[in-house]
Motif scaffolding. Structure first.
Motif, PDB file in Angstrom:
ATOM      1  N   VAL A  87     -36.240 -24.110  -9.832  1.00  0.00           N
ATOM      2  CA  VAL A  87     -35.096 -24.557 -10.622  1.00  0.00           C
ATOM      3  C   VAL A  87     -33.910 -23.698 -10.205  1.00  0.00           C
ATOM      4  O   VAL A  87     -33.978 -22.473 -10.242  1.00  0.00           O
ATOM      5  CB  VAL A  87     -35.357 -24.417 -12.129  1.00  0.00           C
ATOM      6  CG1 VAL A  87     -34.135 -24.818 -12.933  1.00  0.00           C
ATOM      7  CG2 VAL A  87     -36.572 -25.236 -12.542  1.00  0.00           C
ATOM      8  N   GLU A  88     -32.826 -24.351  -9.817  1.00  0.00           N
ATOM      9  CA  GLU A  88     -31.629 -23.627  -9.409  1.00  0.00           C
ATOM     10  C   GLU A  88     -30.705 -23.435 -10.606  1.00  0.00           C
ATOM     11  O   GLU A  88     -30.765 -24.169 -11.584  1.00  0.00           O
ATOM     12  CB  GLU A  88     -30.922 -24.391  -8.299  1.00  0.00           C
ATOM     13  CG  GLU A  88     -31.796 -24.509  -7.054  1.00  0.00           C
ATOM     14  CD  GLU A  88     -31.050 -25.057  -5.872  1.00  0.00           C
ATOM     15  OE1 GLU A  88     -29.813 -24.971  -5.841  1.00  0.00           O
ATOM     16  OE2 GLU A  88     -31.728 -25.572  -4.971  1.00  0.00           O
ATOM     17  N   ASN A  89     -29.848 -22.422 -10.524  1.00  0.00           N
ATOM     18  CA  ASN A  89     -28.872 -22.122 -11.582  1.00  0.00           C
ATOM     19  C   ASN A  89     -29.534 -21.958 -12.946  1.00  0.00           C
ATOM     20  O   ASN A  89     -29.119 -22.552 -13.934  1.00  0.00           O
ATOM     21  CB  ASN A  89     -27.787 -23.198 -11.640  1.00  0.00           C
ATOM     22  CG  ASN A  89     -27.050 -23.318 -10.323  1.00  0.00           C
ATOM     23  OD1 ASN A  89     -26.696 -22.313  -9.731  1.00  0.00           O
ATOM     24  ND2 ASN A  89     -26.855 -24.532  -9.874  1.00  0.00           N
ATOM     25  N   CYS A  90     -30.589 -21.164 -12.959  1.00  0.00           N
ATOM     26  CA  CYS A  90     -31.340 -20.952 -14.200  1.00  0.00           C
ATOM     27  C   CYS A  90     -31.347 -19.462 -14.533  1.00  0.00           C
ATOM     28  O   CYS A  90     -30.958 -18.635 -13.712  1.00  0.00           O
ATOM     29  CB  CYS A  90     -32.765 -21.472 -14.039  1.00  0.00           C
ATOM     30  SG  CYS A  90     -33.744 -20.543 -12.847  1.00  0.00           S
ATOM     31  N   PRO A  91     -31.793 -19.117 -15.723  1.00  0.00           N
ATOM     32  CA  PRO A  91     -31.893 -17.697 -16.066  1.00  0.00           C
ATOM     33  C   PRO A  91     -32.908 -16.991 -15.177  1.00  0.00           C
ATOM     34  O   PRO A  91     -33.841 -17.597 -14.663  1.00  0.00           O
ATOM     35  CB  PRO A  91     -32.355 -17.725 -17.525  1.00  0.00           C
ATOM     36  CG  PRO A  91     -32.921 -19.075 -17.748  1.00  0.00           C
ATOM     37  CD  PRO A  91     -32.249 -19.997 -16.794  1.00  0.00           C
ATOM     38  N   SER A  92     -32.705 -15.688 -14.990  1.00  0.00           N
ATOM     39  CA  SER A  92     -33.658 -14.901 -14.208  1.00  0.00           C
ATOM     40  C   SER A  92     -34.492 -14.027 -15.142  1.00  0.00           C
ATOM     41  O   SER A  92     -34.138 -13.811 -16.298  1.00  0.00           O
ATOM     42  CB  SER A  92     -32.924 -14.039 -13.185  1.00  0.00           C
ATOM     43  OG  SER A  92     -32.052 -13.149 -13.840  1.00  0.00           O
ATOM     44  N   LEU A  93     -35.590 -13.546 -14.624  1.00  0.00           N
ATOM     45  CA  LEU A  93     -36.533 -12.717 -15.374  1.00  0.00           C
ATOM     46  C   LEU A  93     -36.879 -13.307 -16.738  1.00  0.00           C
ATOM     47  O   LEU A  93     -36.772 -12.662 -17.777  1.00  0.00           O
ATOM     48  CB  LEU A  93     -36.017 -11.288 -15.518  1.00  0.00           C
ATOM     49  CG  LEU A  93     -36.115 -10.440 -14.252  1.00  0.00           C
ATOM     50  CD1 LEU A  93     -35.470  -9.093 -14.465  1.00  0.00           C
ATOM     51  CD2 LEU A  93     -37.554 -10.275 -13.805  1.00  0.00           C
TER      52      LEU A  93
END
Length: 143
Positions: free
Chosen positions: A100-106
């Motif tokens: 998924v692109e442009n999503c939250p990290s960690l």
């Protein structure tokens, strides 16, 4: 999940000695379920027989991934919170996976309610999937 089976007579195998960080359960038919287990540095495993046996799931990316969270949504959508990539998504009950692109990290926790996913992160607070798009593809931070 195991029906009327005497649990003392079942032999379980596959995840002994491993660090299981997340679990997800979804119904695949009227009488069967799939159990997913996210592991530390080993990726995702699947059991279709009540946790008796496990198989590693091919997520389409290389490396030993850490699956922090599993979110089960409507219509076969599954999200994985992955330390190395943010989110990985399946729209078909876990058969095919995409980043998924442009999503939250960690992402460390996932929940689904009323067709929208919520993602708790280790570094950037709470995120919610946007309305109007396919489940879990578009995200915005909750301020």
């Amino acid at each position: 999940l195991l029906g009327n089976v005497d649990r003392d007579e079942i032999e379980f195998s596959g995840l002994e000695g491993r660090i299981v960080l997340s679990l997800g359960l979804f119904q695949t038919s009227a009488s069967s379920f799939t159990l997913l287990a996210g592991l530390e540095n080993e990726g995702l495993f699947r059991s279709m027989d009540g946790a008796r046996t496990w198989e590693k799931v091919d997520l389409g990316v290389s490396g030993d991934l850490t699956i922090n969270a599993i979110g089960i949504g409507q219509n076969g959508v599954i999200l994985l919170g992955v330390s190395e990539f943010g989110l990985i998504r399946s729209a078909d009950g876990g058969m095919k996976w995409d980043l998924v692109e442009n999503c939250p990290s960690l992402v460390i926790s996932l929940a689904e309610w009323n067709g929208r996913f919520y993602a708790g992160t280790a570094e950037d607070g709470l995120w919610i999937s946007k309305e109007g798009g396919p489940d879990g593809l578009f995200w915005q931070r909750v301020d």
